[in-house]
Design an enzyme around this catalytic site. Sequence first.
Site, PDB file in Angstrom:
ATOM      1  N   HIS A   1      -1.708  -8.973   1.976  1.00 47.60           N
ATOM      2  CA  HIS A   1      -1.426  -7.707   2.692  1.00 47.60           C
ATOM      3  C   HIS A   1      -2.529  -7.508   3.739  1.00 47.60           C
ATOM      4  O   HIS A   1      -2.754  -8.368   4.578  1.00 47.60           O
ATOM      5  CB  HIS A   1      -1.338  -6.594   1.638  1.00 47.60           C
ATOM      6  CG  HIS A   1      -0.753  -5.295   2.108  1.00 47.60           C
ATOM      7  ND1 HIS A   1      -0.091  -5.137   3.291  1.00 47.60           N
ATOM      8  CD2 HIS A   1      -0.739  -4.051   1.530  1.00 47.60           C
ATOM      9  CE1 HIS A   1       0.315  -3.875   3.422  1.00 47.60           C
ATOM     10  NE2 HIS A   1      -0.083  -3.188   2.364  1.00 47.60           N
TER      11      HIS A   1
ATOM     12  N   HIS B   1       6.297 -12.896   6.754  1.00 50.48           N
ATOM     13  CA  HIS B   1       6.435 -11.474   6.425  1.00 50.48           C
ATOM     14  C   HIS B   1       7.531 -11.302   5.385  1.00 50.48           C
ATOM     15  O   HIS B   1       8.520 -12.028   5.409  1.00 50.48           O
ATOM     16  CB  HIS B   1       6.770 -10.653   7.684  1.00 50.48           C
ATOM     17  CG  HIS B   1       6.503  -9.203   7.515  1.00 50.48           C
ATOM     18  ND1 HIS B   1       7.417  -8.343   6.970  1.00 50.48           N
ATOM     19  CD2 HIS B   1       5.402  -8.457   7.796  1.00 50.48           C
ATOM     20  CE1 HIS B   1       6.885  -7.124   6.930  1.00 50.48           C
ATOM     21  NE2 HIS B   1       5.665  -7.166   7.422  1.00 50.48           N
TER      22      HIS B   1
ATOM     23  N   SER C   1       0.835  -1.216   0.000  1.00 50.87           N
ATOM     24  CA  SER C   1       0.000   0.000   0.000  1.00 50.87           C
ATOM     25  C   SER C   1       0.864   1.258   0.000  1.00 50.87           C
ATOM     26  O   SER C   1       0.595   2.207  -0.754  1.00 50.87           O
ATOM     27  CB  SER C   1      -0.970  -0.004   1.185  1.00 50.87           C
ATOM     28  OG  SER C   1      -0.302  -0.301   2.384  1.00 50.87           O
TER      29      SER C   1
ATOM     30  N   ASP D   1      -1.385  -8.991  11.646  1.00 49.65           N
ATOM     31  CA  ASP D   1      -2.724  -9.477  11.335  1.00 49.65           C
ATOM     32  C   ASP D   1      -3.084 -10.774  12.051  1.00 49.65           C
ATOM     33  O   ASP D   1      -4.224 -11.240  11.960  1.00 49.65           O
ATOM     34  CB  ASP D   1      -2.855  -9.695   9.818  1.00 49.65           C
ATOM     35  CG  ASP D   1      -2.685  -8.400   9.048  1.00 49.65           C
ATOM     36  OD1 ASP D   1      -3.219  -7.381   9.514  1.00 49.65           O
ATOM     37  OD2 ASP D   1      -2.020  -8.400   8.007  1.00 49.65           O
TER      38      ASP D   1
ATOM     39  N   ARG E   1       4.196  -5.320  16.622  1.00 50.10           N
ATOM     40  CA  ARG E   1       2.803  -4.846  16.612  1.00 50.10           C
ATOM     41  C   ARG E   1       1.874  -5.976  17.054  1.00 50.10           C
ATOM     42  O   ARG E   1       0.799  -5.731  17.600  1.00 50.10           O
ATOM     43  CB  ARG E   1       2.438  -4.339  15.198  1.00 50.10           C
ATOM     44  CG  ARG E   1       3.340  -3.197  14.715  1.00 50.10           C
ATOM     45  CD  ARG E   1       3.128  -2.892  13.232  1.00 50.10           C
ATOM     46  NE  ARG E   1       3.401  -4.036  12.392  1.00 50.10           N
ATOM     47  CZ  ARG E   1       3.151  -4.103  11.083  1.00 50.10           C
ATOM     48  NH1 ARG E   1       2.619  -3.058  10.467  1.00 50.10           N
ATOM     49  NH2 ARG E   1       3.429  -5.185  10.393  1.00 50.10           N
TER      50      ARG E   1
HETATM   51  N1  NMX Z   1       1.698 -20.035   5.344  1.00 55.59           N
HETATM   52  C1  NMX Z   1       2.071 -20.877   4.366  1.00 55.59           C
HETATM   53  N2  NMX Z   1       3.049 -20.609   3.482  1.00 55.59           N
HETATM   54  C2  NMX Z   1       3.701 -19.464   3.641  1.00 55.59           C
HETATM   55  C3  NMX Z   1       3.401 -18.545   4.656  1.00 55.59           C
HETATM   56  C4  NMX Z   1       2.341 -18.856   5.516  1.00 55.59           C
HETATM   57  N3  NMX Z   1       1.964 -18.021   6.487  1.00 55.59           N
HETATM   58  N4  NMX Z   1       4.217 -17.486   4.534  1.00 55.59           N
HETATM   59  C5  NMX Z   1       4.997 -17.713   3.474  1.00 55.59           C
HETATM   60  N5  NMX Z   1       4.692 -18.909   2.933  1.00 55.59           N
HETATM   61  C6  NMX Z   1       5.240 -19.510   1.720  1.00 55.59           C
HETATM   62  C7  NMX Z   1       5.029 -18.532   0.567  1.00 55.59           C
HETATM   63  O1  NMX Z   1       3.713 -18.643   0.039  1.00 55.59           O
HETATM   64  C8  NMX Z   1       6.107 -18.968  -0.377  1.00 55.59           C
HETATM   65  O2  NMX Z   1       5.672 -20.125  -1.044  1.00 55.59           O
HETATM   66  P1  NMX Z   1       5.950 -20.344  -2.622  1.00 55.59           P
HETATM   67  O3  NMX Z   1       7.427 -20.459  -2.719  1.00 55.59           O
HETATM   68  O4  NMX Z   1       5.207 -21.591  -2.940  1.00 55.59           O
HETATM   69  O5  NMX Z   1       5.429 -19.116  -3.317  1.00 55.59           O
HETATM   70  C9  NMX Z   1       7.243 -19.356   0.565  1.00 55.59           C
HETATM   71  O6  NMX Z   1       6.627 -19.606   1.838  1.00 55.59           O
HETATM   72  C10 NMX Z   1       8.291 -18.274   0.745  1.00 55.59           C
HETATM   73  O7  NMX Z   1       7.660 -17.081   1.127  1.00 55.59           O
HETATM   74  P2  NMX Z   1       8.460 -15.974   1.984  1.00 55.59           P
HETATM   75  O8  NMX Z   1       9.630 -15.520   1.198  1.00 55.59           O
HETATM   76  O9  NMX Z   1       8.703 -16.466   3.363  1.00 55.59           O
HETATM   77  O10 NMX Z   1       7.374 -14.829   2.132  1.00 55.59           O
HETATM   78  P3  NMX Z   1       6.974 -13.698   1.094  1.00 55.59           P
HETATM   79  O11 NMX Z   1       7.843 -12.509   1.340  1.00 55.59           O
HETATM   80  O12 NMX Z   1       6.913 -14.197  -0.294  1.00 55.59           O
HETATM   81  O13 NMX Z   1       5.484 -13.396   1.540  1.00 55.59           O
HETATM   82  C11 NMX Z   1       3.721 -12.970   3.063  1.00 55.59           C
HETATM   83  C12 NMX Z   1       5.194 -12.729   2.739  1.00 55.59           C
HETATM   84  C13 NMX Z   1       3.341 -12.102   4.238  1.00 55.59           C
HETATM   85  C14 NMX Z   1       2.887 -12.554   1.853  1.00 55.59           C
HETATM   86  C15 NMX Z   1       3.534 -14.465   3.390  1.00 55.59           C
HETATM   87  O14 NMX Z   1       4.273 -14.778   4.551  1.00 55.59           O
HETATM   88  C16 NMX Z   1       2.075 -14.836   3.592  1.00 55.59           C
HETATM   89  O15 NMX Z   1       1.412 -15.130   2.614  1.00 55.59           O
HETATM   90  N6  NMX Z   1       1.582 -14.815   4.856  1.00 55.59           N
HETATM   91  C17 NMX Z   1       0.194 -15.069   5.137  1.00 55.59           C
HETATM   92  C18 NMX Z   1      -0.634 -13.842   4.754  1.00 55.59           C
HETATM   93  C19 NMX Z   1      -0.365 -12.704   5.706  1.00 55.59           C
HETATM   94  O16 NMX Z   1      -0.336 -12.857   6.910  1.00 55.59           O
HETATM   95  N7  NMX Z   1      -0.205 -11.495   5.146  1.00 55.59           N
HETATM   96  C20 NMX Z   1      -0.094 -10.277   5.977  1.00 55.59           C
HETATM   97  C21 NMX Z   1       1.266  -9.617   5.929  1.00 55.59           C
HETATM   98  C22 NMX Z   1       1.271  -8.440   6.831  1.00 55.59           C
HETATM   99  N8  NMX Z   1       0.439  -7.347   6.358  1.00 55.59           N
HETATM  100  O17 NMX Z   1      -0.245  -6.739   7.139  1.00 55.59           O
HETATM  101  O18 NMX Z   1       0.461  -6.976   5.179  1.00 55.59           O
HETATM  102  C1  MLT Z   2       2.385  -3.765   6.616  1.00 55.73           C
HETATM  103  O1  MLT Z   2       2.059  -3.351   7.739  1.00 55.73           O
HETATM  104  O2  MLT Z   2       2.335  -3.037   5.606  1.00 55.73           O
HETATM  105  C2  MLT Z   2       2.734  -5.200   6.483  1.00 55.73           C
HETATM  106  O3  MLT Z   2       3.425  -5.658   7.607  1.00 55.73           O
HETATM  107  C3  MLT Z   2       3.339  -5.600   5.174  1.00 55.73           C
HETATM  108  C4  MLT Z   2       4.733  -5.149   4.886  1.00 55.73           C
HETATM  109  O4  MLT Z   2       5.415  -4.567   5.711  1.00 55.73           O
HETATM  110  O5  MLT Z   2       5.181  -5.443   3.747  1.00 55.73           O
END
Ligand code: NMX
Ligand code: MLT
Length: 436
Positions: A271, A317, A241, A372, A326
């Site tokens: 996100h 993350h 964002s 979250d 947080r």
């Molecule tokens: N559950 C299952 N698999 C996961 C998770 C999770 N919580 N987190 C990461 N992975 C997987 C991810 O999908 C990826 O798989 P692939 O290679 O098949 O694409 C692999 O682990 C490597 O990912 P990372 O490098 O650790 O994480 P990345 O930086 O790509 O993504 C998130 C970060 C936050 C998008 C990811 O951890 C996620 O999808 N978490 C769950 C959703 C979430 O909580 N999002 C909120 C983030 C905070 N916010 O407020 O924005």
């Molecule tokens: C955020 O608060 O924007 C989330 O933790 C996602 C991020 O830092 O990329």
Amino acid sequence: MWLHDLLEGKIEQQRQRMERLLQKYGDFKLGEFQLRHLLNGMRGLDLLVSDVSYVDPIDGLRIRDLSVEEVLKKLPRTQGNEMPLAGGVYFLGLIGEIPTLDEALKVEEEWRRRSDLPYHVADMLRSMPQDTHPMVMFSQAILALQSRSEFTLQYKNNLRKVDYWRPTLMDSLNLVSKTPAIAAAIYNIKYLKRDLVPPSQTSDWSSNFAYMIHKDWDEQFKELCRLFFIIHSDQGIGNVSGHTAWLVNSALSDIYFSCSAAINGLAGPLHGRANQDTLEWLLGIIHEYGSCPTEEQLEGYIWDTLNSGKIVPGYGHPVLRHTDPRFIAQLEFSQKRFEEDDILRLVKMVYKIAPKVLSEHGKTRNPWPNIDAISGSLLYHCGIKEYDFYTVLFGVGRVIGITINLVWARALFAPLERPQSITLDNLEQRIGQFAE
Ligand code: NMX
Ligand code: MLT
């Protein structure tokens, strides 16, 4: 305006600092990037500069070099309240100093007198189909305010580049002042089906949201609003964002265009929507077992989630490599106030078990909870049961940090962002191989 006066000298100092850096060290090599960075969403590359905040992989968010814990401890609060005023975090981010109570109250006063929602925005929200997603309503409401942009108005009248930040600051104040009213309008129209309540002229910005959704009586919820909006207010400018707003604004699209776009990015499940998804997932567990499961059952449930190809929402993350502070701030808030809540007990169990399972699963680089993993549970406990609304509240907080960053972006002449995109052929040619 007093905030312009306070900011002016600081901007001049930072402009000179940047100019000096560019002149003297323009060729200084900061790092290298590899092919993998092009294909991994630019993870791990330092590509944006903003002094407002920084996300440390271990310690998490720092706003003007204060940790989340310090922000919550050091920012001023009004008598009888444990949680600080959001006006204080705005002052801190914008000016770079911890405000006095008077200064935080002055920001709150600026917001209060601009807080009314124009009729056309309320009418537009009312006219949207019942099944419109609340984030669409939020994004559209911000866009509908664009006709009031000071920046766009003054730009048409030959605004000088050195002065771009001035109307941008007015836009920031105007938009931030109205986001609680927008969120309350969405809530009243979509869920409560009740009349809109004009903002109170005595409540602070955070608790005004509670007032406008008919929850002025709920002191615990008002404290939660203060905590919630402050901890969601910023997270560097590289997140989806923040970066979206930064990019859109780099074309000199004003704060309304930029923030509306930011909200669209925030709506994604990777996100901001993760707060909604987490609550849904937690309720699914309670539904499955009738109440809190045993640790064994929970471990099995998490494995089932992963084995069916789904993510565990609220965990992992892109930058953090440890528990998000947080998350901790919210956990502590709930422990002091409502330890007996079933969902919060479950949140704690997940915190105990999910990191172990995710580590064993071996995919995510960070098995720890993010903001979250708990935020929806606190809202749910306080009676906000409509979880598709949660990301709107994330956005209300986030507009504070985003718009502060955009004021500084204009002040320091952040250029039009325009990376070059290349083809796979280009890529293969550069590494001396050709497609088979
Ligand atoms: N559950 C299952 N698999 C996961 C998770 C999770 N919580 N987190 C990461 N992975 C997987 C991810 O999908 C990826 O798989 P692939 O290679 O098949 O694409 C692999 O682990 C490597 O990912 P990372 O490098 O650790 O994480 P990345 O930086 O790509 O993504 C998130 C970060 C936050 C998008 C990811 O951890 C996620 O999808 N978490 C769950 C959703 C979430 O909580 N999002 C909120 C983030 C905070 N916010 O407020 O924005
Ligand atoms: C955020 O608060 O924007 C989330 O933790 C996602 C991020 O830092 O990329």
